[in-house]
Design an enzyme around this catalytic site. Structure first.
Site, PDB file in Angstrom:
ATOM      1  CE  LYS A 201      24.338  44.422  43.367  1.00  0.00           C
ATOM      2  NZ  LYS A 201      24.763  43.946  42.006  1.00  0.00           N
ATOM      3  CD  GLU A 277      39.598  43.761  47.181  1.00  0.00           C
ATOM      4  OE1 GLU A 277      40.315  44.107  46.208  1.00  0.00           O
ATOM      5  OE2 GLU A 277      38.969  42.702  47.225  1.00  0.00           O
ATOM      6  CB  CYS A 310      41.281  42.322  42.577  1.00  0.00           C
ATOM      7  SG  CYS A 310      41.048  41.610  44.217  1.00  0.00           S
ATOM      8  CD  GLU A 413      41.515  44.686  37.875  1.00  0.00           C
ATOM      9  OE1 GLU A 413      41.839  43.976  38.832  1.00  0.00           O
ATOM     10  OE2 GLU A 413      40.554  45.490  37.910  1.00  0.00           O
TER      11      GLU A 413
END
Length: 513
Positions: A201, A277, A310, A413
């Site tokens: 996906k 992750e 990331c 973040e």
């Protein structure tokens, strides 16, 4: 902010047209390239221009359930899970098919992800294309699939135990928009090599690389129907079926920590294995004896692909004796980095992926100033762009100075070209600040002494870290995070093993009389 040089017809416009002409709009379900039966489609928008590149078939619930059923059937009723030679042949065929369309893949990534062309030479395209399928394909031959343990039985009989590694089953591979092909290949490679079937996906902001994968699999490989399904959808409800359907055995997700938590909760009722992750707020520690130019290059790294990585070292910790000097140097460098059309070879900072993400980044910058962080440069949307890029989602490379490591700008973040700089007095304080984070994905240490740098690296609670520019990335190297940065590892032997179950069989060998 330096003024961006414009052109009457930015290259990204023509590149986007070419990508749209060659794009695959259909899904891959049960070995067939299909449109949504309802005719539903969603727009693929260029982050560099804000204009629609084209459409992609939008899977509904029925489409997703059909893909899950196909993957389940392919795992349960074909020899895919046991036929290692077939798995290796199919992966090698997919590798060849990808290489044959490498140029088109690169243009497609720049068009839909807005990644600068220069990033294609590393993690965006070249690195995963070189290793992500080849490494797990080699593991099919090299991995120890079975080992034997010996020991005494209950009644003095000889007892032999076989420890076997078997595939988990049906894997839901859910991918992000920042490095979409790299993540997709690093999920598909080990999952398929281990004998699993997959429902892939893609992120709705970047669907075409995945639908291209579907076409290559359907037209250029011997993958049995249902082994790989590619199901794009803009609907969170449809995507959520992957986490709740009991026919799915494992969720392999790369993306935000918030979504990772949701998927873990949704999968709990059916006890799904999860590989997550997730996000990061990685620290770059610059000791007083570090090379200033190396520190400057590392600082600018957060600007690459507009900070949408990331593992980006978005916190820069600098020894107090060098702090003011380094702040000035970093600010000057950020003001000079090329910003604009991602199709130009010199561009370092392209757009963030969407208008929503740009708003999040700018809101974080506004809040940081209110909280007491000092804005050194940037903090706004990019101006002076060519007219055809005015609708793109560009953010100025931004530097904040912060004396309080607990402020949100130093903890959360941002996923944009935003660096927060903080001073420290000694190694212990640097380690304490670096570890004072809910995340633990990556990091870096710069020192004139390799031994000292390695000593600090060992004390940082993070899944990967580089010392003096050392690179930890590779298909053979496990990557993932501590704490809120995730569960499990991508790549390497550890990444391969997480797509496997362990079975132990004990067999009694009676004593001879």
């Amino acid at each position: 902010m330096s003024e961006t040089v414009g052109e009457t017809s930015p290259p990204i416009i023509e590149l986007g047209r070419r990508a749209a002409e060659r794009a695959e709009f259909r899904m891959l379900i049960d070995g067939e390239l299909v449109e949504a039966p309802s005719g539903a489609a969603f727009d693929n928008v260029s982050p560099a221009t804000g204009e629609v590149l084209g459409g992609t078939a939008a899977a509904g619930s029925a489409d997703m359930l059909r893909a899950i059923a196909a993957a389940r059937r392919a795992f349960d009723k074909t020899d895919w899970s046991t036929n290692r030679a077939l798995r290796q042949r199919c992966l090698d065929q997919l590798q060849q098919a990808l290489e044959a369309e490498k140029h088109e893949l690169g243009e497609e990534l720049v068009a839909e992800a807005g990644c600068p062309t220069m990033t294609l030479r590393n993690a965006q395209l070249d690195w995963p294309l070189a290793e992500s399928l080849r490494y797990p394909s080699r593991l099919i031959d090299e991995f120890v699939w079975e080992r034997v343990l010996e020991g005494s039985g209950l009644f003095g009989d000889r007892n032999m135990r076989a420890v076997m590694q078997e595939p988990v089953g049906v894997v839901a591979a859910i991918c992000p928009s920042n490095f979409p092909l790299e993540v997709a290949l690093n999920k598909l490679g080990p999952a398929l090599a281990a004998g699993n079937t997959v429902v892939l996906k893609p992120d709705p902001n970047t669907p075409w690389h995945a639908t291209r994968l579907g076409r290559l699999i359907a037209e250029g490989t011997d993958f049995p129907p249902g082994v790989v399904n590619v199901v794009p959808t803009p609907s969170n409800e449809v995507a959520g079926l992957l986490a709740t359907d009991p026919r799915v055995d494992m969720i392999s997700f790369t993306g935000s920590t918030a979504v990772g938590r949701t998927l873990m909760r949704l999968g709990a009722d059916t006890m799904k294995r999860t590989f997550l992750e997730l996000g990061g707020k990685s620290a770059l520690i610059v000791l007083e004896d570090a090379d200033p130019m190396a520190a400057l290059r590392s600082a600018v790294g957060v600007c690459v692909h507009a900070g949408q990585a990331c593992a980006a070292t978005s916190r820069m910790l600098v020894h107090r004796s060098k702090f003011d000097e380094m702040v000035a140097s970093v600010a000057a460098a950020f003001e000079a980095v090329p910003v604009g059309d991602p199709a130009l070879p010199e561009t370092l900072v392209g757009p963030v992926i969407s208008a929503t993400q740009r708003s999040r980044v700018l809101d974080a910058c506004t809040r940081a100033t209110v909280d007491g962080a000092r804005l050194v440069t940037g903090g706004a949307a990019v101006q002076n762009l060519p007219p055809q890029l005015a609708g793109g989602y560009f953010v100025e490379p931004t530097v904040f100075v912060c004396d309080d490591p607990s402020l949100p700008i130093a903890q959360e973040e941002i996923f944009g070209p935003v660096l927060v700089m903080m001073p420290f007095s000694d190694d212990n304080e640097a380690v304490r600040i670096a570890n004072d984070s809910a995340y633990g994905l990556a990091g870096a240490v710069l020192s004139g002494s390799l031994e000292r740098g390695m000593g600090i690296a060992r004390r940082i609670r993070t899944g990967a870290i580089g010392v003096n520019g050392g690179m930890f990335y590779g298909a053979d190297a496990p990557f993932g995070g501590y704490k809120n940065s995730g569960v499990g590892r991508q790549c390497g032997l550890e990444g391969f093993q997480q797509y496997l179950e362990t079975k132990t069989i004990g067999s009694r060998i009676p004593r001879r009389h």
